[in-house]
Design a protein around this motif. Structure first.
Motif, short mmCIF file in Angstrom:
data_model
loop_
_atom_site.label_atom_id
_atom_site.label_comp_id
_atom_site.label_asym_id
_atom_site.label_seq_id
_atom_site.Cartn_x
_atom_site.Cartn_y
_atom_site.Cartn_z
N TYR A 106 -2.97 10.05 9.43
CA TYR A 106 -3.90 11.02 8.83
C TYR A 106 -3.92 12.32 9.63
CZ TYR A 106 -6.07 7.39 5.85
OH TYR A 106 -6.34 6.41 4.92
N SER A 107 -3.90 12.18 10.95
CA SER A 107 -3.99 13.38 11.80
C SER A 107 -2.81 14.32 11.55
CB SER A 107 -4.04 12.99 13.28
OG SER A 107 -2.89 12.23 13.66
N THR A 108 -1.62 13.74 11.34
CA THR A 108 -0.44 14.55 11.06
C THR A 108 -0.58 15.29 9.74
OG1 THR A 108 0.97 12.99 12.27
CG2 THR A 108 2.07 14.49 10.75
N LEU A 109 -1.07 14.59 8.72
CA LEU A 109 -1.27 15.18 7.40
C LEU A 109 -2.33 16.29 7.46
CD1 LEU A 109 -1.27 11.78 5.53
CD2 LEU A 109 0.37 13.60 5.03
N LEU A 110 -3.45 16.01 8.13
CA LEU A 110 -4.55 16.96 8.17
C LEU A 110 -4.21 18.21 9.01
CD1 LEU A 110 -7.53 14.47 8.51
CD2 LEU A 110 -6.94 15.85 6.51
N LYS A 111 -3.41 18.04 10.05
CA LYS A 111 -2.99 19.20 10.84
C LYS A 111 -2.12 20.14 10.01
CE LYS A 111 -3.17 17.03 15.43
NZ LYS A 111 -2.37 16.47 16.54
N ALA A 112 -1.34 19.58 9.10
CA ALA A 112 -0.46 20.41 8.26
C ALA A 112 -1.22 21.06 7.11
CB ALA A 112 0.68 19.56 7.71
N PHE A 113 -2.36 20.49 6.76
CA PHE A 113 -3.13 21.00 5.63
C PHE A 113 -3.79 22.34 5.94
CE2 PHE A 113 -7.23 21.39 3.43
CZ PHE A 113 -6.86 21.22 2.10
N HIS A 114 -3.70 23.25 4.99
CA HIS A 114 -4.42 24.52 5.08
C HIS A 114 -4.88 24.85 3.66
CE1 HIS A 114 -5.19 28.85 5.35
NE2 HIS A 114 -5.33 28.66 6.65
N THR A 116 -5.35 27.37 1.84
CA THR A 116 -4.64 28.37 1.03
C THR A 116 -3.12 28.36 1.28
OG1 THR A 116 -5.12 30.05 2.74
CG2 THR A 116 -6.63 29.89 0.86
N LYS A 117 -2.70 28.20 2.52
CA LYS A 117 -1.26 28.22 2.82
C LYS A 117 -0.58 26.91 2.45
CE LYS A 117 -1.65 31.50 6.66
NZ LYS A 117 -1.43 31.71 8.12
N HIS A 118 -1.22 25.79 2.75
CA HIS A 118 -0.63 24.47 2.48
C HIS A 118 -1.71 23.55 1.91
CE1 HIS A 118 2.92 25.78 4.56
NE2 HIS A 118 2.26 25.97 5.69
N PRO A 119 -2.12 23.76 0.66
CA PRO A 119 -3.19 22.95 0.08
C PRO A 119 -2.73 21.59 -0.41
CG PRO A 119 -2.45 24.56 -1.52
CD PRO A 119 -1.70 24.85 -0.25
N ILE A 120 -1.42 21.34 -0.36
CA ILE A 120 -0.86 20.04 -0.76
C ILE A 120 0.13 19.60 0.30
CG2 ILE A 120 0.39 18.76 -2.54
CD1 ILE A 120 -0.46 21.03 -4.49
N VAL A 121 -0.09 18.41 0.85
CA VAL A 121 0.79 17.89 1.91
C VAL A 121 1.21 16.47 1.54
CG1 VAL A 121 1.03 17.36 4.36
CG2 VAL A 121 -0.44 19.27 3.64
N TYR A 122 2.52 16.22 1.57
CA TYR A 122 3.05 14.87 1.34
C TYR A 122 3.58 14.31 2.66
CZ TYR A 122 3.10 15.34 -3.82
OH TYR A 122 2.76 15.48 -5.15
N GLY A 123 3.31 13.03 2.88
CA GLY A 123 3.89 12.36 4.04
C GLY A 123 5.23 11.77 3.64
N SER A 124 6.31 12.27 4.20
CA SER A 124 7.65 11.86 3.79
C SER A 124 8.20 10.74 4.68
CB SER A 124 8.62 13.04 3.84
OG SER A 124 9.94 12.62 3.57
N ARG A 125 8.73 9.71 4.00
CA ARG A 125 9.39 8.61 4.71
C ARG A 125 10.84 8.96 5.01
NH1 ARG A 125 8.17 4.57 -0.08
NH2 ARG A 125 8.70 6.55 -1.12
N ASN A 126 11.31 10.08 4.47
CA ASN A 126 12.71 10.46 4.63
C ASN A 126 12.91 11.57 5.65
OD1 ASN A 126 13.51 8.57 2.66
ND2 ASN A 126 12.97 10.00 1.03
#
Length: 235
Positions: A106-114, A116-126
Motif C-alpha cells: 500500500y505504501s508504494t501505491l500511495l507514494k505514487a498517488f497524486h 492531479t498528476k497521478h490520480p490512478i496507480v496500478y501495482g504491476s506484477r510485471n
C-alpha cells in the motif's frame, strides 16, 4: 484526513479472508484513514460465518450478496457505500481476498498517488522480479494487455493486476456495468477514454494454484477481450 477506501470482494475464501483482513487492518497508511468494505459475493463455504465472527472485533462494512455476481458486481455494490468524496484527495483501492497480494505494498501505491498528476496507480506484477504464476495466465495477461495498449494508446504492463488505486471521484464517475473479472478491462478502458494516465509501480505477487482456490479461467480471457473491444467503440 484523507480517506482510503479498501474494497475487498470475497467468494469462498474461508482459508484466507481472516489473514487478509488482519493484514489490511495492521498495515500503516500515514495521512490516510482507512475505510474497509468487504463484499461477500454469496459464498457457499464458511466465509460468511468467519466474516461475522471477525466483524465483532474489527471495524469494517460488510455487504452480503444473495446471488453470486462476480468481482465487478462486488465492486459496484461497494461503491454505493464509499464515503462521498467532496475533495480530490480521497482514493479507492481494490484488494483481493486471497493472499496473492501483499498489503505492505500500500505504501508504494500511495507514494505514487497524486490527486492531479497521478490520480490512478496500478501495482504491476510485471515490473521488477516478483513471481509470475501459471505460464498460461501470465501469457494471456500480457497478450490482453498488449491488445488493450494498441487499441487505447496506453503503455501499461499489467492490466489485470488486483491492485488498482483510483481517486474516488474518478472511479465513481465510471458508470461501471460488468460484473465479472472483466471489471479490470472496463474500468481501464473508461479512465483512459476520459483522458487520464495510469501510473504503474512494482509490487510483490505470491500466486496460488487452482487447488488452493485460484478462480480465473480460460473463459474469462475471452470475456476480457470482448469487453476491451466493446468499450473501445462505445461510450
Amino acid at each position: 484526513m484523507k480517506i482510503l477506501t479498501i474494497i475487498i470482494p470475497v467468494f469462498n475464501e474461508q482459508n484466507t479472508i481472516e489473514e487478509v483482513l488482519n493484514r489490511v487492518r495492521k498495515v500503516k497508511t500515514p495521512g490516510w484513514k482507512k475505510q474497509i468494505i468487504v463484499v461477500d459475493d454469496c459464498s457457499t463455504d464458511s466465509t460468511p460465518k468467519i466474516l461475522k465472527k471477525i466483524q465483532k472485533n474489527q471495524s469494517f462494512i460488510l455487504i452480503s450478496h444473495k446471488k453470486n455476481l462476480g468481482k465487478g458486481g462486488a465492486i459496484k455494490s461497494a461503491l454505493t457505500l464509499v464515503t462521498p468524496s467532496h475533495t480530490r484527495l480521497n482514493a479507492v483501492l481494490t484488494q483481493d481476498a486471497d493472499l496473492e497480494y501483499d498489503p505492505n505494498d500500500y505504501s508504494t501505491l500511495l507514494k505514487a498517488f497524486h490527486p492531479t498528476k497521478h490520480p490512478i496507480v496500478y501495482g504491476s506484477r510485471n515490473l521488477g522480479t516478483t513471481n509470475r504464476g501459471y505460464f498460461f495466465a501470465y501469457y494471456c495477461g500480457r497478450v490482453l494487455t498488449n491488445i488493450h495498449n494498441f487499441l487505447y494508446g496506453s503503455k501499461i504492463t499489467d492490466l489485470n493486476t488486483g491492485y488498482k488505486l483510483f481517486r474516488t471521484d474518478i472511479l465513481k464517475s465510471c458508470n461501471l456495468q460488468v460484473d465479472g473479472f472483466d471489471f479490470c478491462h472496463e474500468v481501464t478502458a473508461k479512465v483512459l477514454k476520459m483522458g487520464h494516465k495510469i501510473k504503474e509501480v512494482a509490487i510483490n505477487y505470491y500466486p496460488r494454484t487452482y487447488k488452493e482456490g485460484k478462480k480465473v479461467a480460460v473463459k474469462d480471457a475471452w470475456l476480457d477481450l470482448w469487453t476491451t473491444l466493446k468499450y473501445r467503440f462505445v461510450e
